[in-house]
Write a protein that holds these residues in place. Structure first.
Motif, mmCIF file in Angstrom:
data_model
loop_
_atom_site.group_PDB
_atom_site.id
_atom_site.type_symbol
_atom_site.label_atom_id
_atom_site.label_comp_id
_atom_site.label_asym_id
_atom_site.label_seq_id
_atom_site.Cartn_x
_atom_site.Cartn_y
_atom_site.Cartn_z
ATOM 1 N N ALA A 16 0.840 -1.198 0.000
ATOM 2 C CA ALA A 16 0.000 0.000 0.000
ATOM 3 C C ALA A 16 0.875 1.248 0.000
ATOM 4 O O ALA A 16 1.943 1.280 0.605
ATOM 5 N N THR A 33 -2.663 -2.280 3.887
ATOM 6 C CA THR A 33 -2.897 -0.873 4.256
ATOM 7 C C THR A 33 -2.668 -0.599 5.739
ATOM 8 O O THR A 33 -2.715 0.554 6.176
ATOM 9 N N GLY A 49 -5.884 8.060 3.715
ATOM 10 C CA GLY A 49 -5.918 6.805 4.428
ATOM 11 C C GLY A 49 -6.021 6.956 5.933
ATOM 12 O O GLY A 49 -6.834 6.287 6.588
ATOM 13 N N LYS A 76 -7.344 3.716 0.071
ATOM 14 C CA LYS A 76 -5.933 3.425 -0.148
ATOM 15 C C LYS A 76 -5.674 2.906 -1.559
ATOM 16 O O LYS A 76 -6.493 2.200 -2.144
ATOM 17 N N VAL A 110 -3.258 0.498 -3.702
ATOM 18 C CA VAL A 110 -2.486 -0.697 -3.387
ATOM 19 C C VAL A 110 -1.878 -1.275 -4.657
ATOM 20 O O VAL A 110 -2.514 -1.286 -5.719
#
Length: 344
Positions: A44, A145, A176, A336, A338
Motif C-alpha cells: 500500500a 494498508t 488513508g 488506499k 495498493v
C-alpha cells in the motif's frame, strides 16, 4: 538455511537531487539467524512515499533505495532460531522494525523505505520480531494498508486520543489516515465530523459513518461550523493531517482541554501560530508517528472483533507503481491505493 536467490525490486535512484523510480534485479542473501523471508502479495502507498521521492522528506537517503513500508505477504522461509513464524504464514510488515512496545526511541526510529530498504520488492527480509500476523478476515490488499495509515490512526484516535462514546472526533480530508480514524472513532462510539474540499467526498465520508461534513473550500475558517455542530462546545479530538496550514483552525475547533493528534503536514510544515489559542484552549497536542508492534497487535484484535475492513480505493499491478504514485498525488481516489504483486 535457505541459499541466495534473485528477486525484483522497485528502486528510487537519486542523481543530482532528482529521484526516479526504476525496476531492478536484486540479490537475496542467505537468511541469518532469526530472519524471515516474505514473498510480497500487496504493498500500500502513503503520502509519505511521495514526500520521500520528491525530496520533501528529511528521511530520504542520498543513495538509491527500495521504497515503501506497507506490505502483506506470505512467509517463504525462516532462518535458524525463528519461533514466531512458519512458511505459509500471512504477515504484515512493521513500519518501525525495532519498535516493539513502549515509547519510540532514537534507536527504534529507523523506518522501512528510508534508513533501510523498504518492501517494494517481490521478496523482502525481516527480523522475526518485525512482522505482525495479518488479520484473517482481510484480503492481502486490505491487510497491506495497515502498517502505516491504519496504525497511525489507531495511535491517534485510540491509543493516544482515547476516543469513547459521547466524544466528537474531527478528521481532515479523505486520505488513508483520516478514513481509518473515522472507522476507529465510530467503533469506539464517538461522533465524527469530516472536512474536505469536495462535497462528493463528504458524501462518501457520510456513507462510511461520518455524522457531519464541512467543505473547507466553502468555509476556509472551518472551525466555526465545527463549533456550531457541537453547540459551541468544540470537538474533543482533531486528527491533524494538514500540518501548519490547518493547525490554527484545529486549535480553534477543539473544546476546552481538547486534544490534537498531529500526524502529517499535507498543507505545509511552517506557518505562524498564535500560541494564545494553545493555552487559551488548554490544548493537549501530541505528535503521532505510526506506532509499535504492541499497538499493531491491539489494533488487529479490534479489526477482527468488529469485522472492520479498510477502504481500498484502487488496486494496480505493482509494475504500474509510477501510475499509482501519480494517482496518489492527484488525490482523486477515496481509499488506499495498493500495488498487487500477483501472488494468488
Amino acid at each position: 538455511m535457505p541459499g541466495s536467490s534473485q528477486g525484483k525490486a522497485l528502486t528510487v535512484c537519486v542523481e543530482d537531487g532528482e529521484a526516479r523510480l526504476f525496476m531492478t534485479d536484486v540479490a537475496l542473501p542467505p537468511l541469518a539467524a532469526h530472519e524471515v523471508r516474505v514473498r510480497t502479495a500487496a504493498v500500500a502507498l502513503n503520502y509519505r512515499d511521495i514526500a520521500m521521492i520528491s525530496g520533501k522528506s528529511i528521511d530520504r537517503p542520498g543513495r538509491a533505495y527500495i521504497p515503501f513500508s506497507d506490505a502483506c505477504g506470505i512467509v517463504e522461509a525462516v532462518g535458524d532460531g525463528v519461533t514466531r513464524w512458519r512458511p505459509g504464514d500471512r504477515v504484515c510488515s512493521l513500519f518501525f522494525p525495532e519498535w516493539i512496545a513502549g515509547a519510540l526511541s532514537p534507536e527504534s526510529r529507523r523506518p522501512l523505505g528510508a534508513a533501510r530498504d523498504g518492501v517494494g520488492q517481490t521478496m523482502f527480509t525481516a527480523a522475526e520480531q518485525a512482522l505482525v500476523a495479518a488479520p484473517s478476515h482481510l484480503s492481502a490488499a486490505e491487510a497491506a494498508t495497515l502498517p502505516c495509515a491504519a496504525l497511525t490512526a489507531w495511535n491517534a484516535v485510540m491509543h493516544s486520543g482515547a476516543a469513547k462514546p459521547g466524544s466528537v472526533v474531527l478528521v481532515q480530508g479523505t486520505g488513508g489516515v483520516s478514513l481509518f480514524a473515522l472507522q476507529f472513532a465510530k467503533m469506539a462510539g464517538a461522533a465524527v465530523l469530516a472536512t474536505s474540499s469536495s462535497d462528493a467526498k463528504l458524501q462518501q465520508m457520510r456513507a462510511l459513518g461520518a455524522d457531519g461534513g464541512i467543505n473547507y473550500r466553502d468555509d476556509p475558517q472551518w472551525s466555526a461550523p465545527a463549533l456550531s455542530m457541537t453547540d459551541g462546545r468544540g470537538v474533543d479530538l482533531v486528527v491533524e493531517v494538514g500540518g501548519a496550514g490547518t493547525f490554527t483552525e484545529s486549535l480553534k475547533a477543539i473544546r476546552l482541554g481538547g486534544a490534537i493528534s498531529v500526524v502529517g503536514m499535507l498543507s505545509g510544515a511552517v506557518e505562524p501560530i498564535d500560541v494564545r489559542h494553545i493555552y487559551g484552549r488548554n490544548a493537549r497536542i501530541r505528535g503521532v508517528t505510526v506506532g509499535s508492534r504492541e499497538m499493531f497487535e491491539a489494533m488487529n484484535r479490534a479489526l477482527v472483533q468488529h469485522e472492520i475492513h479498510p477502504v481500498v480505493g484502487r488496486v494496480l499491478p505493482w509494475e504500474e507503481a509510477g501510475a499509482a504514485m501519480e494517482a496518489l498525488q492527484r488525490g482523486d481516489v477515496v481509499g488506499k491505493i495498493v500495488l498487487d504483486f500477483g501472488l494468488a
